[in-house]
Design an enzyme around this catalytic site. Sequence first.
Site, PDB file in Angstrom:
ATOM      1  N   SER A 183      -4.145 -41.934 -47.540  1.00 30.57           N
ATOM      2  CA  SER A 183      -4.382 -41.309 -48.842  1.00 30.57           C
ATOM      3  C   SER A 183      -3.434 -40.167 -49.164  1.00 30.57           C
ATOM      4  CB  SER A 183      -5.817 -40.815 -48.914  1.00 30.57           C
ATOM      5  OG  SER A 183      -6.028 -39.809 -47.956  1.00 30.57           O
ATOM      6  N   HIS A 211      -8.937 -46.942 -50.026  1.00 29.45           N
ATOM      7  CA  HIS A 211      -7.933 -46.648 -51.059  1.00 29.45           C
ATOM      8  C   HIS A 211      -7.128 -47.885 -51.447  1.00 29.45           C
ATOM      9  CE1 HIS A 211      -8.192 -42.314 -51.709  1.00 29.45           C
ATOM     10  NE2 HIS A 211      -8.460 -42.190 -50.422  1.00 29.45           N
ATOM     11  N   LYS A 242     -14.945 -45.284 -54.837  1.00 31.62           N
ATOM     12  CA  LYS A 242     -13.614 -44.981 -55.378  1.00 31.62           C
ATOM     13  C   LYS A 242     -13.323 -45.956 -56.517  1.00 31.62           C
ATOM     14  CE  LYS A 242     -11.855 -42.310 -51.546  1.00 31.62           C
ATOM     15  NZ  LYS A 242     -12.183 -42.475 -50.126  1.00 31.62           N
TER      16      LYS A 242
HETATM   17  C1  LIG Z   1     -12.982 -41.867 -49.113  1.00 33.88           C
HETATM   18  C2  LIG Z   1     -12.790 -42.506 -47.796  1.00 33.88           C
HETATM   19  C3  LIG Z   1     -13.867 -42.751 -46.945  1.00 33.88           C
HETATM   20  C4  LIG Z   1     -15.256 -42.277 -47.258  1.00 33.88           C
HETATM   21  O1  LIG Z   1     -15.808 -42.993 -48.326  1.00 33.88           O
HETATM   22  P1  LIG Z   1     -17.255 -42.576 -48.881  1.00 33.88           P
HETATM   23  O2  LIG Z   1     -17.835 -43.842 -49.389  1.00 33.88           O
HETATM   24  O3  LIG Z   1     -17.017 -41.554 -49.941  1.00 33.88           O
HETATM   25  O4  LIG Z   1     -18.020 -42.026 -47.725  1.00 33.88           O
HETATM   26  C5  LIG Z   1     -13.623 -43.408 -45.760  1.00 33.88           C
HETATM   27  N1  LIG Z   1     -12.381 -43.815 -45.414  1.00 33.88           N
HETATM   28  C6  LIG Z   1     -11.303 -43.575 -46.204  1.00 33.88           C
HETATM   29  C7  LIG Z   1      -9.957 -44.056 -45.795  1.00 33.88           C
HETATM   30  C8  LIG Z   1     -11.480 -42.908 -47.413  1.00 33.88           C
HETATM   31  O5  LIG Z   1     -10.427 -42.667 -48.180  1.00 33.88           O
END
Ligand SMILES: *Cc1c(COP(=O)(O)O)cnc(C)c1O
Length: 396
Positions: A183, A211, A242
Amino acid sequence: MYTKIQEFLANELNQIQSDGLLKKERIIVTPQGANVRVASGEEVVIMCANNYLGLSSHPEVIKASKDALDSHGYGMSSVRFICGTQDIHKTLEKKISTFYGTEDTILYAAAFDANGGVFEPLFSQQDAIISDELNHASIIDGIRLCKAERYRYKHSDMADLEAQLIKSQAQRHRIIVTDGVFSMDGDLAKMDEICALANKYDALVMTDECHSAGFIGKTGRGVPEHYGVMDQVDIITGTLGKALGGAMGGYTTGKKEIIEMLRQRSRPYLFSNSLSPAIVGASIKVFDILSATTQLRDRLESNTAYFKKHIKAAGFDIKVGDSPIVPIMLYDAALSQEFANRLLNEGVYAIGFFYPVVAQGQARIRTQISAAHSIEDLDKAIAAFIKVGKELKVIK
Ligand SMILES: *Cc1c(COP(=O)(O)O)cnc(C)c1O
């Protein structure tokens, strides 16, 4: 008696503040979208949301959520295995499996839980987990909760991954774990090479598609699709928080014995509440939309190309990657903060990241493009970057 720890915590917090590391939250008073209004009144273009497909406030998604609220209620007041499983939970799991072409899927309250609960039920002392050094915090925590031997390889360094595979050869079962898209830089894991090494050394492959799910790859199936290795990845984790609607929820999808073992033994699944029907109903709609058309991911791709082209032409230094995460490099922590503040005055909401979130000397403004951005939104952002870039002498 609170006195002793109160003083201790106050001192720690002061230290965090004087190190310039105190995180402050900006208040938004509208739904998430390409444009939002912040509490101080300004209308700003959002360049830092994970709302890649613009589904966070999509009318069809909101309607599906309301419909599920009416038909299936507000909350389940139960974990899945007691009385927290409705028909729509099974429907969503099926939709996710169909989307990825996997055998089965299990839902979690968050991807943090999916990653936190995936290793411990599957691996023990005799096994090995081989993890990219830049993997997400939830993967690191999940690995900590499991007794398997831990191996770490340098970020996307395939020679080092191979060295770790050779080192761990005595372990019974081995799994290579990676974020699909990282990210902070927006770079993709080298999934084709990772799968080839996994084949050569008889290891499993797991990718965290938080992502990338919904937009990377020709039809948005993620990084394995981008590299043509969808049938070689054993475990995929992802978030509903997301691109896929943006509320919350996570999932693990893959081989049926693995998913069944998680249903039996994964602690965040067994001991945490069932996803609310409003989220499940909306998520079913999200997968329906993404299964019907690639229009949103195509729009995201062209928006990203447009933004990158103009930012580069203006003379900015950007990280190249195949994702809608576009880091604009400034290299200086103070500069990144000043830059972000000035952008806000120009009506552009973006965040400067610096050490320890990124490596020392690698400060940047990380922008994230959305299918919801119009060309006018992107032009406004580009113009603001150019204006502030000139004021701060980042570009000529
Ligand atoms: C955002 C993210 C998470 C966590 O996701 P949530 O559903 O908000 O707990 C886990 N792994 C990665 C790579 C992320 O970017």
